[in-house]
Write a protein that holds these residues in place. Structure first.
Motif, PDB file in Angstrom:
ATOM      1  N   CYS A   9       0.860  -1.186   0.000  1.00 16.77           N
ATOM      2  CA  CYS A   9       0.000   0.000   0.000  1.00 16.77           C
ATOM      3  C   CYS A   9       0.894   1.233   0.000  1.00 16.77           C
ATOM      4  O   CYS A   9       2.079   1.145  -0.359  1.00 16.77           O
ATOM      5  CB  CYS A   9      -0.995  -0.015   1.158  1.00 16.77           C
ATOM      6  SG  CYS A   9      -0.273   0.032   2.807  1.00 16.77           S
ATOM      7  N   GLY A  11       1.436   3.657   2.747  1.00 14.67           N
ATOM      8  CA  GLY A  11       2.184   3.904   3.977  1.00 14.67           C
ATOM      9  C   GLY A  11       2.752   2.669   4.654  1.00 14.67           C
ATOM     10  O   GLY A  11       3.636   2.774   5.496  1.00 14.67           O
ATOM     11  N   ASN A  12       2.230   1.479   4.303  1.00 14.71           N
ATOM     12  CA  ASN A  12       2.538   0.210   4.998  1.00 14.71           C
ATOM     13  C   ASN A  12       2.259   0.300   6.492  1.00 14.71           C
ATOM     14  O   ASN A  12       2.934  -0.323   7.311  1.00 14.71           O
ATOM     15  CB  ASN A  12       3.991  -0.256   4.747  1.00 14.71           C
ATOM     16  CG  ASN A  12       4.288  -1.676   5.240  1.00 14.71           C
ATOM     17  OD1 ASN A  12       5.388  -1.964   5.699  1.00 14.71           O
ATOM     18  ND2 ASN A  12       3.332  -2.567   5.159  1.00 14.71           N
ATOM     19  N   ILE A  13       1.225   1.078   6.838  1.00 15.68           N
ATOM     20  CA  ILE A  13       0.806   1.070   8.250  1.00 15.68           C
ATOM     21  C   ILE A  13      -0.684   0.760   8.433  1.00 15.68           C
ATOM     22  O   ILE A  13      -1.089   0.358   9.515  1.00 15.68           O
ATOM     23  CB  ILE A  13       1.152   2.378   9.005  1.00 15.68           C
ATOM     24  CG1 ILE A  13       0.552   3.593   8.318  1.00 15.68           C
ATOM     25  CG2 ILE A  13       2.657   2.502   9.208  1.00 15.68           C
ATOM     26  CD1 ILE A  13       0.608   4.844   9.186  1.00 15.68           C
ATOM     27  N   CYS A  14      -1.495   0.932   7.402  1.00 13.30           N
ATOM     28  CA  CYS A  14      -2.940   0.670   7.544  1.00 13.30           C
ATOM     29  C   CYS A  14      -3.390  -0.589   6.805  1.00 13.30           C
ATOM     30  O   CYS A  14      -3.741  -1.593   7.415  1.00 13.30           O
ATOM     31  CB  CYS A  14      -3.757   1.864   7.058  1.00 13.30           C
ATOM     32  SG  CYS A  14      -3.462   3.374   8.000  1.00 13.30           S
ATOM     33  N   ARG A  15      -3.384  -0.540   5.453  1.00 16.39           N
ATOM     34  CA  ARG A  15      -4.005  -1.628   4.687  1.00 16.39           C
ATOM     35  C   ARG A  15      -3.118  -2.856   4.502  1.00 16.39           C
ATOM     36  O   ARG A  15      -3.549  -3.980   4.780  1.00 16.39           O
ATOM     37  CB  ARG A  15      -4.435  -1.090   3.300  1.00 16.39           C
ATOM     38  CG  ARG A  15      -5.560  -0.100   3.363  1.00 16.39           C
ATOM     39  CD  ARG A  15      -5.737   0.651   2.056  1.00 16.39           C
ATOM     40  NE  ARG A  15      -4.614   1.534   1.798  1.00 16.39           N
ATOM     41  CZ  ARG A  15      -4.460   2.279   0.719  1.00 16.39           C
ATOM     42  NH1 ARG A  15      -5.374   2.219  -0.233  1.00 16.39           N
ATOM     43  NH2 ARG A  15      -3.418   3.066   0.579  1.00 16.39           N
ATOM     44  N   TRP A  42       7.449   7.524   4.691  1.00 22.06           N
ATOM     45  CA  TRP A  42       7.182   8.319   5.902  1.00 22.06           C
ATOM     46  C   TRP A  42       7.250   7.522   7.199  1.00 22.06           C
ATOM     47  O   TRP A  42       7.626   8.044   8.230  1.00 22.06           O
ATOM     48  CB  TRP A  42       5.789   8.965   5.851  1.00 22.06           C
ATOM     49  CG  TRP A  42       5.514   9.710   4.607  1.00 22.06           C
ATOM     50  CD1 TRP A  42       5.984  10.950   4.288  1.00 22.06           C
ATOM     51  CD2 TRP A  42       4.716   9.274   3.505  1.00 22.06           C
ATOM     52  NE1 TRP A  42       5.518  11.304   3.055  1.00 22.06           N
ATOM     53  CE2 TRP A  42       4.746  10.314   2.557  1.00 22.06           C
ATOM     54  CE3 TRP A  42       3.987   8.107   3.236  1.00 22.06           C
ATOM     55  CZ2 TRP A  42       4.065  10.215   1.348  1.00 22.06           C
ATOM     56  CZ3 TRP A  42       3.310   8.023   2.032  1.00 22.06           C
ATOM     57  CH2 TRP A  42       3.359   9.058   1.104  1.00 22.06           C
ATOM     58  N   HIS A  43       6.851   6.262   7.161  1.00 23.21           N
ATOM     59  CA  HIS A  43       6.626   5.522   8.417  1.00 23.21           C
ATOM     60  C   HIS A  43       7.606   4.383   8.652  1.00 23.21           C
ATOM     61  O   HIS A  43       7.368   3.527   9.509  1.00 23.21           O
ATOM     62  CB  HIS A  43       5.187   5.013   8.456  1.00 23.21           C
ATOM     63  CG  HIS A  43       4.177   6.104   8.369  1.00 23.21           C
ATOM     64  ND1 HIS A  43       3.867   6.910   9.445  1.00 23.21           N
ATOM     65  CD2 HIS A  43       3.445   6.566   7.335  1.00 23.21           C
ATOM     66  CE1 HIS A  43       2.969   7.808   9.070  1.00 23.21           C
ATOM     67  NE2 HIS A  43       2.694   7.626   7.795  1.00 23.21           N
ATOM     68  N   ASP A 123      -8.182   4.122   1.036  1.00 21.83           N
ATOM     69  CA  ASP A 123      -7.177   4.480   2.040  1.00 21.83           C
ATOM     70  C   ASP A 123      -7.913   4.971   3.289  1.00 21.83           C
ATOM     71  O   ASP A 123      -8.582   6.005   3.246  1.00 21.83           O
ATOM     72  CB  ASP A 123      -6.302   5.586   1.450  1.00 21.83           C
ATOM     73  CG  ASP A 123      -5.184   6.004   2.385  1.00 21.83           C
ATOM     74  OD1 ASP A 123      -5.227   5.638   3.573  1.00 21.83           O
ATOM     75  OD2 ASP A 123      -4.272   6.711   1.920  1.00 21.83           O
ATOM     76  N   TYR A 125      -6.670   6.055   6.132  1.00 22.11           N
ATOM     77  CA  TYR A 125      -5.801   6.803   7.054  1.00 22.11           C
ATOM     78  C   TYR A 125      -6.502   8.004   7.677  1.00 22.11           C
ATOM     79  O   TYR A 125      -6.345   8.273   8.865  1.00 22.11           O
ATOM     80  CB  TYR A 125      -4.538   7.249   6.302  1.00 22.11           C
ATOM     81  CG  TYR A 125      -3.453   7.845   7.162  1.00 22.11           C
ATOM     82  CD1 TYR A 125      -2.923   7.149   8.254  1.00 22.11           C
ATOM     83  CD2 TYR A 125      -2.916   9.104   6.872  1.00 22.11           C
ATOM     84  CE1 TYR A 125      -1.901   7.687   9.022  1.00 22.11           C
ATOM     85  CE2 TYR A 125      -1.886   9.649   7.635  1.00 22.11           C
ATOM     86  CZ  TYR A 125      -1.396   8.934   8.712  1.00 22.11           C
ATOM     87  OH  TYR A 125      -0.381   9.474   9.471  1.00 22.11           O
ATOM     88  N   TYR A 126      -7.292   8.727   6.862  1.00 19.08           N
ATOM     89  CA  TYR A 126      -7.962   9.927   7.385  1.00 19.08           C
ATOM     90  C   TYR A 126      -9.399   9.634   7.798  1.00 19.08           C
ATOM     91  O   TYR A 126     -10.195  10.544   8.007  1.00 19.08           O
ATOM     92  CB  TYR A 126      -7.916  11.040   6.333  1.00 19.08           C
ATOM     93  CG  TYR A 126      -6.503  11.478   6.050  1.00 19.08           C
ATOM     94  CD1 TYR A 126      -5.810  12.274   6.970  1.00 19.08           C
ATOM     95  CD2 TYR A 126      -5.841  11.068   4.904  1.00 19.08           C
ATOM     96  CE1 TYR A 126      -4.497  12.650   6.739  1.00 19.08           C
ATOM     97  CE2 TYR A 126      -4.530  11.447   4.663  1.00 19.08           C
ATOM     98  CZ  TYR A 126      -3.867  12.237   5.580  1.00 19.08           C
ATOM     99  OH  TYR A 126      -2.571  12.602   5.356  1.00 19.08           O
TER     100      TYR A 126
HETATM  101  P1  4NP Z   1      -1.837   2.876   4.059  1.00 20.87           P
HETATM  102  O1  4NP Z   1      -2.438   4.251   4.603  1.00 20.87           O
HETATM  103  O2  4NP Z   1      -1.306   3.155   2.672  1.00 20.87           O
HETATM  104  O3  4NP Z   1      -3.038   1.956   4.019  1.00 20.87           O
HETATM  105  O4  4NP Z   1      -0.790   2.448   5.035  1.00 20.87           O
HETATM  106  C1  4NP Z   1      -1.659   5.419   4.690  1.00 20.87           C
HETATM  107  C2  4NP Z   1      -0.888   5.639   5.798  1.00 20.87           C
HETATM  108  C3  4NP Z   1      -0.141   6.796   5.896  1.00 20.87           C
HETATM  109  C4  4NP Z   1      -0.165   7.720   4.874  1.00 20.87           C
HETATM  110  C5  4NP Z   1      -0.948   7.493   3.754  1.00 20.87           C
HETATM  111  C6  4NP Z   1      -1.691   6.332   3.656  1.00 20.87           C
HETATM  112  N1  4NP Z   1       0.575   8.934   4.975  1.00 20.87           N
HETATM  113  O5  4NP Z   1       0.449   9.794   4.101  1.00 20.87           O
HETATM  114  O6  4NP Z   1       1.341   9.090   5.943  1.00 20.87           O
END
Ligand code: 4NP
Length: 150
Positions: A9, A11-15, A42-43, A123, A125-126
């Motif tokens: 994904c 951020g590699n923190i949510c999905r 970022w993470h 996504d 995240y928000y």
């Molecule tokens: P992910 O979600 O791609 O499902 O991990 C996000 C997590 C962090 C960010 C964007 C998407 N970010 O912009 O920090």
């Protein structure tokens, strides 16, 4: 032979940590190696987002052993199949592909259950926590299909 699957994904923190944890819960991990990565940086080194940890835990899956890492070109060599969460991830990963063989490894994860529809796992995240529940359900259905077919 070991099948190697990478979930990707942004951020590699949510999905993708959820996708990794869910698929691991459905297959024999002696036969299938599963990892996840993000296209963004970022993470790096962080734990999955608390909301993903919570939704996973509610479904008896522990993802707190995971740490964020960034997708690297070498992942095309290390993995047989790369499942991306949305079309933007798809474009990001494809842009790093070196040849047709790399490109053929990349699949939208929801095409497993809605073939050819090119749907995104949104996504979250928000989003509020309920967005994470919806993401869990989508990934659970997609991972059932992956576990059946690998
Ligand atoms: P992910 O979600 O791609 O499902 O991990 C996000 C997590 C962090 C960010 C964007 C998407 N970010 O912009 O920090």
């Amino acid at each position: 032979m070991m099948t190697r699957i990478l979930m990707v994904c942004l951020g590699n923190i949510c999905r993708s940590p959820l996708a990794e944890g869910i698929l691991k819960s459905k297959v024999n991990t002696d036969q299938v190696f599963i990892d996840s990565a993000g296209t963004g940086s970022w993470h790096i080194g962080e734990l999955p987002d608390n909301r993903s940890v919570k939704v996973a835990k509610k479904n008896n899956i522990n993802i707190t052993n995971q740490r964020c890492r960034q997708f690297v070109v070498g992942d095309f060599d290390e993995f047989d199949l790369i499942f991306v969460m949305d079309n933007s991830n798809y474009d990001n990963v494809i842009s790093l592909a070196r040849d047709e063989s790399d490109k053929q490894k990349v699949n939208l994860i929801l095409d497993q259950i809605y073939p050819g529809d090119n749907l995104d796992v949104p996504d979250p995240y928000y989003d509020e926590i309920h967005g994470f529940d919806q993401v869990f359900e989508m990934l659970n259905d997609a991972c059932d299909k992956i576990a059946e077919t690998i």
